[in-house]
Design an enzyme around this catalytic site. Structure first.
Site, PDB file in Angstrom:
ATOM      1  N   PHE A 136       0.809  -1.219   0.000  1.00 38.77           N
ATOM      2  CA  PHE A 136       0.000   0.000   0.000  1.00 38.77           C
ATOM      3  C   PHE A 136       0.841   1.267   0.000  1.00 38.77           C
ATOM      4  O   PHE A 136       0.370   2.341  -0.379  1.00 38.77           O
ATOM      5  CB  PHE A 136      -0.949   0.000   1.207  1.00 38.77           C
ATOM      6  N   LYS A 137       2.107   1.155   0.410  1.00 39.84           N
ATOM      7  CA  LYS A 137       2.973   2.339   0.451  1.00 39.84           C
ATOM      8  C   LYS A 137       3.143   2.966  -0.936  1.00 39.84           C
ATOM      9  O   LYS A 137       3.415   4.158  -1.060  1.00 39.84           O
ATOM     10  CB  LYS A 137       4.343   1.974   1.021  1.00 39.84           C
ATOM     11  N   ASP A 138       2.971   2.163  -1.999  1.00 41.60           N
ATOM     12  CA  ASP A 138       3.087   2.702  -3.364  1.00 41.60           C
ATOM     13  C   ASP A 138       2.044   3.787  -3.631  1.00 41.60           C
ATOM     14  O   ASP A 138       2.265   4.679  -4.450  1.00 41.60           O
ATOM     15  CB  ASP A 138       2.916   1.594  -4.400  1.00 41.60           C
ATOM     16  N   MET A 174       3.756   6.852  -2.234  1.00 43.70           N
ATOM     17  CA  MET A 174       5.152   7.068  -2.598  1.00 43.70           C
ATOM     18  C   MET A 174       5.328   7.402  -4.071  1.00 43.70           C
ATOM     19  O   MET A 174       6.197   8.206  -4.437  1.00 43.70           O
ATOM     20  CB  MET A 174       5.970   5.830  -2.248  1.00 43.70           C
ATOM     21  N   THR A 200       7.979   0.541   3.313  1.00 44.54           N
ATOM     22  CA  THR A 200       8.283   1.937   2.979  1.00 44.54           C
ATOM     23  C   THR A 200       9.560   2.034   2.149  1.00 44.54           C
ATOM     24  O   THR A 200       9.629   2.798   1.184  1.00 44.54           O
ATOM     25  CB  THR A 200       8.433   2.781   4.260  1.00 44.54           C
TER      26      THR A 200
END
Length: 476
Positions: free
Chosen positions: A116-118, A121, A149
């Site tokens: 989910f960090k994409d 980011m 991350t």
């Protein structure tokens, strides 16, 4: 829109200033002076935008409420460049998957690193490149990761003009897949640092460097951790997308269950709720490192040391010092910067904990802010993975299993519960194999990734050594 520090620093700054700065000069975290409010008419318009134009346009609408120092046409173009089917594997970007009556999983792991960090980011990388290009400057990103991350940041920043990434991670505490994603990158602007310690040691190093204002200014240090407001802001968008998909009219409420270690993901939900999005509950799901669950049950925030931070099968949540938690406490205490500073800069340093159990603000925290919590263990994760596969034919990763386990305990019959997916199962294949007796599916582009050559520097938790590395590589 101007931004202020949770610790009371007098300056008020604009978005692009704090985009490149990270922490405030007093060590606090930035928040907007006030949250833009979403009325019924605005929510109707956002619903129409999402259904007719898509996620990128919804992102533009939300971000433009907070960003007034990037021209609208440029901001819209940055959102359109970021949220594409080519990058996220589907034009829906964050589709809801129905699990059972009243329970949904929001698929947030379709990006380049399968986590989910994409979602934030990828946008952050484009924002950095855009703003640095406008200024003709460079930025040295110093980050800390407990798993996802780091790879999300490195894939978003690799090859970006004017950007170097120095990413710290706890040595030997990430899954083999997570390590391979990061350490196999050979891009000249990517530096991986495996720290002998736990994630909190990495996070403390990042904060220590950021709090050295002379070094920070000389070497233009920025952050991609969720202490950076821009990253948290990008995450607010998928709460709106999840809500719109789970409802047909604006009066309906939705609850979100969020696997949480550092409090950044669920803090974005707090922001969405403060804006007026009809969120009934924000369910904080922890693993055995239950510092957040302990607070929401007791009012005591108790940071644990390295020896008491458990190594678990949901390693991205092996965190006992939730850096984003300060943002919520600031709001909880009526935005009292002096008191927030006393808790986070003084109380934690002196005793490693603070107690708000007798504070009237804590007494109505659940009612006023919607937060409830629960925890999950390794045995719970295995059971949840098995049950979800057996009953629904859906394979989930270990962190999502933590979220789902607590969600099922806290759901209400009349309110949809949306569980935020954390990552695809392949990132934690060993535990999924233990639960199901089979390997998760692996995207073709990641075949054999664990066998690739690796470029990583192992070092002690030494702030001076990290500074020396940055100075040497920057060459000025």
């Amino acid at each position: 829109m101007r931004y202020l520090s949770t610790r009371g620093h007098a300056d008020r700054k604009r978005f692009c200033e704090i985009l490149l700065e990270g922490l405030a000069p007093d060590g606090g975290l930035y928040l907007p002076e006030s949250y833009p409010q979403i009325d019924d008419a605005t929510l109707t318009r956002l619903r129409k935008v999402y259904h007719e134009q898509g996620y990128a346009d919804l992102a533009f609408e939300i971000l433009s409420l907070y960003i007034d120092d990037i021209p609208a046409a440029d901001l819209r173009a940055l959102c359109a460049k970021t949220y594409t089917a080519e990058v996220f594997g589907t034009g829906e970007i964050v589709p809801l998957r129905h699990l059972e009556d009243g329970v949904w999983i929001e698929a947030l792991s379709n990006g380049p690193t399968l986590a989910f960090k994409d979602m934030a980011m990828q946008l952050l990388g484009n924002l950095f490149e855009y703003e640095l290009g406008r200024r003709g400057e460079e930025l040295n990103i110093l980050g800390a990761t407990s798993g996802d991350t780091g790879s999300a940041a490195e894939y978003a920043m690799r090859g970006k003009k004017g950007v170097r990434v120095f990413m710290t991670s706890p040595h030997g505490r990430m899954s083999p897949f997570q390590q391979a994603q990061m350490f196999s990158l050979m891009d000249a602007n990517i530096y991986n640092i495996a720290v002998k310690g736990v994630f909190d040691d990495c996070q403390d190093m990042v904060k220590a460097v950021s709090n050295d204002l002379d070094f920070k200014r000389k070497y233009k240090i920025g952050t991609v951790n969720s202490i950076n407001w821009a990253r948290l802001l990008a995450q607010v968008v998928y709460y709106f997308a999840g809500y719109i998909q789970a409802t047909t009219k604006n009066a309906e409420q939705v609850s979100f269950a969020v696997p949480s270690g550092n409090f950044g993901n669920v803090c974005a939900g707090h922001v969405a709720r403060m804006m007026g999005l009809p969120i009934a509950k924000l369910v904080v799901a922890t693993n055995e490192n239950d510092v957040l669950d302990e607070f929401f049950r007791t009012g005591v925030y108790r940071v644990r040391g390295t020896a008491d931070t458990h190594e678990t099968s949901s390693p991205s949540m092996d965190i006992s010092k939730a850096s984003n938690f300060e943002r919520f406490v600031f709001d909880l205490l009526g935005r009292d910067g002096a008191r927030t500073k006393a808790l986070f800069a003084d109380a934690l340093n002196q005793g490693g904990q603070f107690d708000l159990s007798k504070d009237p603000a804590f007494a109505d925290a659940a009612t006023r802010y919607g937060f409830i919590s629960g925890k999950s263990t390794h045995a719970n994760r295995l059971d949840t993975i098995r049950d979800t596969w057996a009953r629904h034919g859906m394979m989930i990763d270990t962190h999502t299993a933590d979220g789902l386990k607590v969600a099922l305990e806290q759901r209400s019959a009349d309110v949809p519960m949306v569980v935020l997916e954390t990552a695809l199962p392949i990132k934690f294949a060993q535990t999924v194999q233990e639960a199901l007796g089979r390997e998760p599916d692996r995207p073709a582009k990641f075949e054999g990734i664990e066998a690739l050559p690796k470029r990583v520097l192992v070092m002690d938790a030494d702030v001076a050594a990290v500074k020396a590395l940055i100075a040497r590589e920057c060459g000025y």
